[in-house]
Design a protein around this motif. Structure first.
Motif, short mmCIF file in Angstrom:
data_model
loop_
_atom_site.label_atom_id
_atom_site.label_comp_id
_atom_site.label_asym_id
_atom_site.label_seq_id
_atom_site.Cartn_x
_atom_site.Cartn_y
_atom_site.Cartn_z
N LEU A 256 0.83 -1.20 0.00
CA LEU A 256 0.00 0.00 0.00
C LEU A 256 0.87 1.25 0.00
N PHE A 257 1.91 1.26 0.84
CA PHE A 257 2.82 2.40 0.92
C PHE A 257 3.56 2.61 -0.40
N LEU A 258 4.11 1.52 -0.93
CA LEU A 258 4.93 1.64 -2.14
C LEU A 258 4.11 2.09 -3.34
N ARG A 259 2.92 1.54 -3.49
CA ARG A 259 2.10 1.91 -4.65
C ARG A 259 1.57 3.33 -4.54
N LEU A 260 1.07 3.71 -3.36
CA LEU A 260 0.42 5.02 -3.23
C LEU A 260 1.42 6.15 -2.99
N LEU A 261 2.29 5.98 -1.99
CA LEU A 261 3.16 7.08 -1.58
C LEU A 261 4.49 7.10 -2.33
N ALA A 262 5.10 5.93 -2.55
CA ALA A 262 6.40 5.92 -3.24
C ALA A 262 6.23 6.14 -4.74
N GLU A 263 5.28 5.43 -5.36
CA GLU A 263 5.08 5.57 -6.80
C GLU A 263 4.22 6.79 -7.15
N GLY A 264 3.08 6.93 -6.44
CA GLY A 264 2.16 8.01 -6.78
C GLY A 264 2.61 9.37 -6.31
N LEU A 265 3.16 9.42 -5.09
CA LEU A 265 3.52 10.71 -4.50
C LEU A 265 5.01 10.79 -4.20
#
Length: 479
Positions: A256-265
């Motif tokens: 969840l962290f990697l997809r949303l915050l690392a990749e998206g933001l």
């Protein structure tokens, strides 16, 4: 908008899981064994095949996006799904005899486990906030039911209610943050959000959304100060559920962290890095200091989880591919260690008796030296002693942290790792040095013996030969 036929083959792991959930549901209706043997074996078969499908479908094919940009197939998805399925298979292996002794061995347990695994798998390949949230809720709703699985347990019901209320609050925060991000980017797709963040569009609204989303993600991890649910839920839930809850969902939270915050933001790294630092330090301090005073082993492992999440966050703070790879290796390693630790509690428990106190470990070496050796490996690994997988997990995180210039955080992490060694060694003191008057030989079913031996072997083998897993985690980020 033109409709493109999705590449269904890329979603083979999720399609397989969905089909097998239906098969297990129907097969259990016709199983006359009274112990859901068919559901158990079908569940294990499903998870083993899912590991193969995850790597056959996603590994080495580059990054492919389908289902109108909502589903991504890449090396990271392969590692995440393989780890989730493997950890779930280990915890299901522990749970069978534990549930049988308590009259809880029904097909619904295995069904909920598979539904939760489907949710985690969906999160691992999500390329849209909508898909991320659907996967998260599939996981969360299954876990709420699993925590309350023993309907006659007052502690279990109380833990499930606390988890449900706080989990609903965290989901609301995450969804509110996602709605702000959608308003700022004008799209639900992670790729479009990354482009909007890089272009600096609606920065204030994007930052507000990121803050609320970060809080929701931190709760799913169990990072301090959003850790309030962990000790009560770990203690109140049946230990078979706690073993599952403490392992695979941590890998899903990282997804969840990697997809949303690392990749998206990722372009807002400078902003979420500060929050991650605060949470990492708070988790290290609160987790280790509260674990020091626990006499209940499940609560001690719960606060230990908080401290490990703090360590994992240190890898994310670096904001580099090396840091993310280190965090991924740490999450998988911790999942293996946590499954083994709760597996030992399951092994020592009997009908009407939960071996959840540290004193219940007394004289374990006299009762079964093999199980005592596995406990030694697990506690050494959680401490971070060389020769175990926990050492390399901590080493990689500290390496990434120092490379990014956060030397003071690395020093703080080492100090609290030394403090944490005390409560792990206290368990080993009970295992090897405390005596019981008339030690009875410890027996366990063959299935549990095989699983605990495999679990202990993984901790040792990955500690002696970590290169394969480290290389896989690095390759997932193109390193």
């Amino acid at each position: 908008m033109t409709f493109e036929m999705p590449q269904f083959a890329l979603a083979a792991p999720e399609i397989w899981l969905g089909i097998m959930i239906c098969v297990v549901l129907v097969a259990d209706l016709f199983d006359r064994s009274q112990e859901s043997q068919l559901a158990f074996f079908l569940t294990q078969l499903t998870l083993v095949v899912m590991i193969w499908l995850a790597f056959a479908t996603h590994w080495g094919t580059g990054s492919e996006i389908t289902f109108n940009g909502m589903y991504v197939s890449d090396g990271l998805a392969a590692i995440l799904k393989g780890a989730v399925a493997g950890l779930t298979a280990i915890t299901v292996g522990y749970s069978r005899d534990y549930l049988r002794q308590r009259g809880l061995l029904t097909g619904e347990f295995f069904l909920l486990t598979l539904i939760a695994t489907l949710g985690m798998s969906v999160m691992a390949s999500a390329s849209s906030m909508l898909v991320l949230y659907i996967g998260l809720e599939l996981l969360s709703l299954s876990l709420y039911a699993m925590v309350a699985f023993d309907r006659d347990s007052r502690d279990g019901s109380e833990a499930a209610m606390k988890y449900f209320v706080l989990g609903a609050l965290a989901s609301g925060m995450l969804l509110y943050g996602m709605s702000m991000i959608y308003g700022a980017a004008g799209s639900l797709l992670i790729g479009d959000i990354a482009a909007a963040a890089a272009a600096g569009e609606n920065q204030l609204l994007m930052a507000f959304g990121m803050t609320f989303a970060f809080v929701g993600v931190a709760f799913k991890f169990g990072a301090a100060p959003f850790h309030m649910w962990i000790p009560d839920v770990y203690q109140g839930a049946p230990t078979a559920v706690t073993a599952f809850l403490g392992s695979a969902p941590k890998v899903a939270a990282l997804a969840l962290f990697l997809r949303l915050l690392a990749e998206g933001l990722g372009d807002l790294h400078a902003q979420w890095q500060t929050m991650a630092m605060i949470l990492a330090v708070a988790s290290l301090v609160i987790g280790n200091l509260f674990a020091l005073v626990q006499t209940n082993l499940k609560r001690m492992l719960a606060y230990s989880t908080v401290s490990h999440i703090g360590f994992l966050f240190l890898g994310l703070i670096a904001g580099t591919d090396e840091g993310f790879a280190a965090a991924l290796f740490y999450a998988i390693s911790y999942g293996i260690m946590a499954a083994g630790a709760f597996g030992m509690i399951i092994l020592l428990s009997r009908q009407g008796f939960e071996a959840e106190m540290i004193d219940d470990m007394r004289g374990l070496n006299d009762r079964h030296s093999g199980f005592a050796l596995v406990m030694l490996l697990l506690m050494f690994s959680m401490t971070g002693i060389p020769g175990t997988v926990g050492f390399y997990a901590k080493w990689l995180v500290l390496q990434a942290l120092i490379a990014s210039g956060h030397i003071w955080l690395a020093i703080l992490a080492v100090v609290f790792a030394v403090i944490g060694a005390f409560y792990y060694l206290r368990v080993l003191k009970a295992v090897y040095f405390d005596r019981v008057e008339s030690p009875e030989p410890l027996t366990a079913p063959r299935g549990q013996r095989v699983v605990i031996a495999t679990n202990g072997g993984l901790v040792l083998l990955l500690g002696l030969f970590p290169d394969l897993l480290i290389s896989a985690c690095r390759a997932a980020f193109g390193l």
